[in-house]
Design a protein around this motif. Structure first.
Motif, PDB file in Angstrom:
ATOM      1  N   ALA A  38     -43.950 -45.608  19.058  1.00  0.00           N
ATOM      2  CA  ALA A  38     -42.505 -45.662  19.309  1.00  0.00           C
ATOM      3  C   ALA A  38     -41.801 -46.816  18.603  1.00  0.00           C
ATOM      4  O   ALA A  38     -40.588 -46.777  18.431  1.00  0.00           O
ATOM      5  CB  ALA A  38     -42.260 -45.753  20.811  1.00  0.00           C
ATOM      6  N   ALA A  39     -42.552 -47.844  18.188  1.00  0.00           N
ATOM      7  CA  ALA A  39     -41.893 -48.990  17.537  1.00  0.00           C
ATOM      8  C   ALA A  39     -41.488 -48.676  16.106  1.00  0.00           C
ATOM      9  O   ALA A  39     -40.540 -49.262  15.587  1.00  0.00           O
ATOM     10  CB  ALA A  39     -42.816 -50.203  17.565  1.00  0.00           C
ATOM     11  N   THR A  40     -42.247 -47.748  15.474  1.00  0.00           N
ATOM     12  CA  THR A  40     -41.943 -47.447  14.064  1.00  0.00           C
ATOM     13  C   THR A  40     -41.666 -45.960  13.853  1.00  0.00           C
ATOM     14  O   THR A  40     -41.383 -45.547  12.734  1.00  0.00           O
ATOM     15  CB  THR A  40     -43.140 -47.844  13.175  1.00  0.00           C
ATOM     16  OG1 THR A  40     -44.303 -47.176  13.674  1.00  0.00           O
ATOM     17  CG2 THR A  40     -43.378 -49.342  13.172  1.00  0.00           C
ATOM     18  N   GLU A  41     -41.799 -45.187  14.904  1.00  0.00           N
ATOM     19  CA  GLU A  41     -41.654 -43.720  14.846  1.00  0.00           C
ATOM     20  C   GLU A  41     -42.685 -43.114  13.884  1.00  0.00           C
ATOM     21  O   GLU A  41     -42.424 -42.147  13.188  1.00  0.00           O
ATOM     22  CB  GLU A  41     -40.226 -43.316  14.467  1.00  0.00           C
ATOM     23  CG  GLU A  41     -39.198 -43.861  15.452  1.00  0.00           C
ATOM     24  CD  GLU A  41     -37.762 -43.556  15.063  1.00  0.00           C
ATOM     25  OE1 GLU A  41     -37.483 -42.446  14.600  1.00  0.00           O
ATOM     26  OE2 GLU A  41     -36.914 -44.465  15.234  1.00  0.00           O
ATOM     27  N   THR A  42     -43.891 -43.721  13.873  1.00  0.00           N
ATOM     28  CA  THR A  42     -44.954 -43.259  12.985  1.00  0.00           C
ATOM     29  C   THR A  42     -45.937 -42.395  13.761  1.00  0.00           C
ATOM     30  O   THR A  42     -46.482 -42.849  14.774  1.00  0.00           O
ATOM     31  CB  THR A  42     -45.773 -44.467  12.449  1.00  0.00           C
ATOM     32  OG1 THR A  42     -44.860 -45.488  12.085  1.00  0.00           O
ATOM     33  CG2 THR A  42     -46.676 -44.078  11.311  1.00  0.00           C
ATOM     34  N   PRO A  43     -46.217 -41.173  13.271  1.00  0.00           N
ATOM     35  CA  PRO A  43     -47.271 -40.385  13.913  1.00  0.00           C
ATOM     36  C   PRO A  43     -48.611 -41.075  13.706  1.00  0.00           C
ATOM     37  O   PRO A  43     -48.886 -41.579  12.614  1.00  0.00           O
ATOM     38  CB  PRO A  43     -47.244 -39.047  13.175  1.00  0.00           C
ATOM     39  CG  PRO A  43     -45.985 -39.046  12.390  1.00  0.00           C
ATOM     40  CD  PRO A  43     -45.599 -40.482  12.150  1.00  0.00           C
ATOM     41  N   PHE A 372     -32.624 -53.024  15.054  1.00  0.00           N
ATOM     42  CA  PHE A 372     -33.861 -52.298  14.755  1.00  0.00           C
ATOM     43  C   PHE A 372     -33.549 -51.094  13.886  1.00  0.00           C
ATOM     44  O   PHE A 372     -32.743 -50.250  14.260  1.00  0.00           O
ATOM     45  CB  PHE A 372     -34.535 -51.839  16.056  1.00  0.00           C
ATOM     46  CG  PHE A 372     -35.050 -52.980  16.878  1.00  0.00           C
ATOM     47  CD1 PHE A 372     -36.321 -53.490  16.657  1.00  0.00           C
ATOM     48  CD2 PHE A 372     -34.251 -53.573  17.841  1.00  0.00           C
ATOM     49  CE1 PHE A 372     -36.789 -54.563  17.384  1.00  0.00           C
ATOM     50  CE2 PHE A 372     -34.711 -54.646  18.579  1.00  0.00           C
ATOM     51  CZ  PHE A 372     -35.989 -55.145  18.349  1.00  0.00           C
ATOM     52  N   GLU A 373     -34.208 -51.033  12.731  1.00  0.00           N
ATOM     53  CA  GLU A 373     -33.963 -49.895  11.851  1.00  0.00           C
ATOM     54  C   GLU A 373     -34.651 -48.656  12.372  1.00  0.00           C
ATOM     55  O   GLU A 373     -34.192 -47.540  12.217  1.00  0.00           O
ATOM     56  CB  GLU A 373     -34.481 -50.196  10.451  1.00  0.00           C
ATOM     57  CG  GLU A 373     -33.481 -51.008   9.656  1.00  0.00           C
ATOM     58  CD  GLU A 373     -34.075 -51.544   8.373  1.00  0.00           C
ATOM     59  OE1 GLU A 373     -35.038 -50.942   7.870  1.00  0.00           O
ATOM     60  OE2 GLU A 373     -33.571 -52.577   7.903  1.00  0.00           O
ATOM     61  N   ALA A 374     -35.811 -48.851  12.990  1.00  0.00           N
ATOM     62  CA  ALA A 374     -36.556 -47.714  13.536  1.00  0.00           C
ATOM     63  C   ALA A 374     -37.053 -48.115  14.909  1.00  0.00           C
ATOM     64  O   ALA A 374     -37.041 -49.297  15.279  1.00  0.00           O
ATOM     65  CB  ALA A 374     -37.730 -47.383  12.628  1.00  0.00           C
ATOM     66  N   GLY A 375     -37.496 -47.123  15.653  1.00  0.00           N
ATOM     67  CA  GLY A 375     -38.071 -47.409  16.970  1.00  0.00           C
ATOM     68  C   GLY A 375     -37.085 -47.105  18.073  1.00  0.00           C
ATOM     69  O   GLY A 375     -35.870 -47.207  17.887  1.00  0.00           O
ATOM     70  N   TYR A 376     -37.648 -46.746  19.215  1.00  0.00           N
ATOM     71  CA  TYR A 376     -36.825 -46.312  20.337  1.00  0.00           C
ATOM     72  C   TYR A 376     -36.481 -47.511  21.228  1.00  0.00           C
ATOM     73  O   TYR A 376     -36.846 -47.568  22.399  1.00  0.00           O
ATOM     74  CB  TYR A 376     -37.555 -45.241  21.134  1.00  0.00           C
ATOM     75  CG  TYR A 376     -38.133 -44.131  20.272  1.00  0.00           C
ATOM     76  CD1 TYR A 376     -37.362 -43.534  19.264  1.00  0.00           C
ATOM     77  CD2 TYR A 376     -39.437 -43.683  20.456  1.00  0.00           C
ATOM     78  CE1 TYR A 376     -37.887 -42.522  18.466  1.00  0.00           C
ATOM     79  CE2 TYR A 376     -39.958 -42.668  19.662  1.00  0.00           C
ATOM     80  CZ  TYR A 376     -39.183 -42.096  18.678  1.00  0.00           C
ATOM     81  OH  TYR A 376     -39.693 -41.105  17.885  1.00  0.00           O
ATOM     82  N   CYS A 377     -35.809 -48.501  20.607  1.00  0.00           N
ATOM     83  CA  CYS A 377     -35.553 -49.745  21.334  1.00  0.00           C
ATOM     84  C   CYS A 377     -34.230 -49.670  22.089  1.00  0.00           C
ATOM     85  O   CYS A 377     -33.157 -49.549  21.480  1.00  0.00           O
ATOM     86  CB  CYS A 377     -35.542 -50.924  20.361  1.00  0.00           C
ATOM     87  SG  CYS A 377     -37.177 -51.259  19.726  1.00  0.00           S
TER      88      CYS A 377
END
Ligand code: NAD
Length: 504
Positions: A38-43, A372-377
């Motif tokens: 979830a921090a980088t939205e990386t599978p 945050f550019e990515a991530g569900y923060c």
């Protein structure tokens, strides 16, 4: 097994992804869940779903292990020593388990390592110790009979866990059911199965016999429901949302299974005028922001006494606004990203309500965390309102989202606290003993925390009033759910019985 690098700049630790511990027939081919960090939205992992058609094989294996295997009939000391070995293996693999859980839930690693993993090990140790002190009952008051009451394992138990604290929650049920001699099938959340899968591998390594502990992975509507409805499952220990709990109880009714439900909450956190305010602020921050706020027992409805309200609200809000958000593998992070996108989007929708509905005043947050550019923060949020019946006071939001109300006095606080469909826990901060005693008696919740956030004693029951559940974790609720009581009556002397069927 697949080696993966944790996709976090803060660490280069590698973990071994566990293989789903389900029978070959049970893995569901291309059907499965891609887990996203979830921090980088990386599978980062793909976990095959157990095909719902495998419910028969899983239940049959559990039944066979229960009826013909060595676990149920093993002397208690033997089971206890295997349970202790499990606890020791969990501690030996603490780093790996903590990393897996952080990857899939984004609960800060420091909390997973410092609290979740040790408690998981302790759950096994606690139920191992319990075995030494289990006792039965006997009655001889009738004069004619000795009646003895013993407990036996219920048989096959299905344990269904949510995603928010997978290790602690699934191990609580698993340790109890296992210690008491049952065969179990664990169904972790489709969003967070990895740490549980690894824990089950360690359970097997500790020497639990074949078939006694199995795992089924996949969504509730698939393998979850198929197992709930399966006639060969004797009991269900469920931890999850209230709506799901209702469905499970309905589905389980057809085969009259025993059901224990640990469900949602919207726990009141009362700050009385007699409280030590600094301690109340410290504790209230923990109560709503620990575990990313994604906790059933979160103190999410803060009810603060009018004379101290300004002081408390100002200090609480200032600290909430300074919480360190971000990479859950960073030792300094206090709030990680929300566990998955659908959940994050739901919180953003509640934030929108807080921003636009005049019933609320946003004190901090109520938006995506900036920077945050990515991530569900999600930004830690504090909102004030006057009306306890508003949506944000009545719905379980399940995130770092506190709603504060000012109350006139203790009576008002207790009335508002009880004005909820939930009744899982309630907190009170007060140094005045009669206030504490009155609140303790009148609050309608399964656990009352006085001047402390979230303490647990595994001997004490944990569970909810009202829509927060049925039954209790801990003792003796676990014994109630995972055993059957048996009465045996033995006459003290040979009986003279009426002679039926001797007439001509
Ligand atoms: P959820 O109800 O969506 O899912 C929980 C589990 O049930 C998952 O494993 C899911 O796959 C499974 N499931 C869903 N539908 C099912 C069905 N029809 N049959 C069988 N299994 C089914 O809950 P969640 O989103 O994973 O977790 C959050 C909820 O859990 C919150 O409401 C929280 O308060 C609650 N919770 C309660 C406690 C407690 O001790 N009271 C502890 C932690 C979480």
């Amino acid at each position: 097994m697949t080696q993966i690098a944790i996709p976090s700049p803060a660490t280069d630790v590698r973990v071994t992804l566990p293989s789903p511990a389900v029978p070959a027939a049970a893995s569901g081919g291309a059907d499965g869940q891609t887990l996203i960090y979830a921090a980088t939205e990386t599978p980062f992992a793909f976990v095959p779903h157990t095909d719902p058609g495998a419910a028969d094989a899983l239940a049959a294996r559990a039944r066979d292990a229960f009826e013909t295997g060595p676990w149920r009939v093993m002397p208690a000391a033997g089971r206890a020593s295997v349970m202790r070995r499990i606890g020791a293996l969990i501690l030996e693999h603490a780093e790996e388990l903590a990393h897996l859980q952080t990857l899939e839930t984004s609960i800060p690693l420091a909390q997973a390592r410092g609290m979740h993993v040790p408690r998981t090990a302790e759950n096994f140790g606690f139920f191992a110790d319990m075995l030494a002190s289990l006792s039965g009952e006997s009655y001889e008051q009738s004069g004619a009979y000795l009646a003895i009451v013993t407990r036996e394992p219920v048989g096959t138990a299905l344990l269904i866990a949510p995603w928010n604290a997978p290790l602690i929650l699934s191990s609580m049920k698993l340790a109890a059911a296992l210690a008491l001699g049952n065969s179990v099938i664990v169904k972790p959340s489709e969003y967070a199965p990895l740490a549980v899968l690894r824990m089950v591998e360690l359970i097997h390594q500790a020497g639990v016999p074949e078939g006694v502990v199995q795992v089924a992975c996949g969504p509730g509507a698939g393998i979850g429901r198929a197992l709930v409805q399966h006639p060969d499952i004797d009991a269900i220990g469920f931890i999850g949302g209230t709506a799901t709990g209702r469905r499970i109880m309905t589905d389980a009714a057809a085969s009259l299974k025993k059901v224990g439900l640990e469900l949602g909450g919207k726990s009141a956190n009362i700050i009385h005028r007699s409280a030590d305010i600094e301690r109340a602020v410290d504790g209230s921050l923990m109560a709503i922001f620990a575990g990313n706020g994604e906790q059933c027992l979160a103190g999410s409805r803060i009810l603060v006494d009018a004379p101290i309200a300004d002081r408390f609200i100002e200090a609480f809000t200032a600290r909430a606004a300074k919480l360190r958000i971000g990479d859950p593998f960073d030792a300094h992070t206090e709030i990680g990203p929300m566990a998955f996108k659908a959940h994050y989007d739901r919180l953003l929708a509640f934030a929108g309500t807080a921003q636009t509905d005049p019933a609320y005043k946003v004190l901090t947050g109520a938006r995506a965390a900036p920077g945050f550019e990515a991530g569900y923060c999600f930004a830690p949020t504090v909102v004030e309102t006057h009306d306890n019946m508003t949506e944000l006071c009545q719905q379980e939001l399940f995130g770092p989202f506190a709603v504060i109300q000012r109350v006139d006095d203790l009576e008002d606080a207790i009335a508002r606290a009880n004005q909820s469909e939930f009744g899982l826990a309630a907190y009170i901060w007060a140094d005045d003993l009669p206030t504490v005693m009155r609140a303790r008696r009148q609050l309608r919740a399964g656990t009352i925390w006085v001047n402390t956030p979230m303490a647990r004693d595994l001997r004490a029951p944990f569970g909810g009033y009202k829509q927060s559940g049925i039954g209790r974790d801990g003792l003796p609720g676990s014994i109630e759910l995972f055993t059957e009581e048996k009465s045996t009556l033995i006459p003290n002397a040979p009986l003279t019985l009426p002679k039926l069927g001797v007439g001509s």
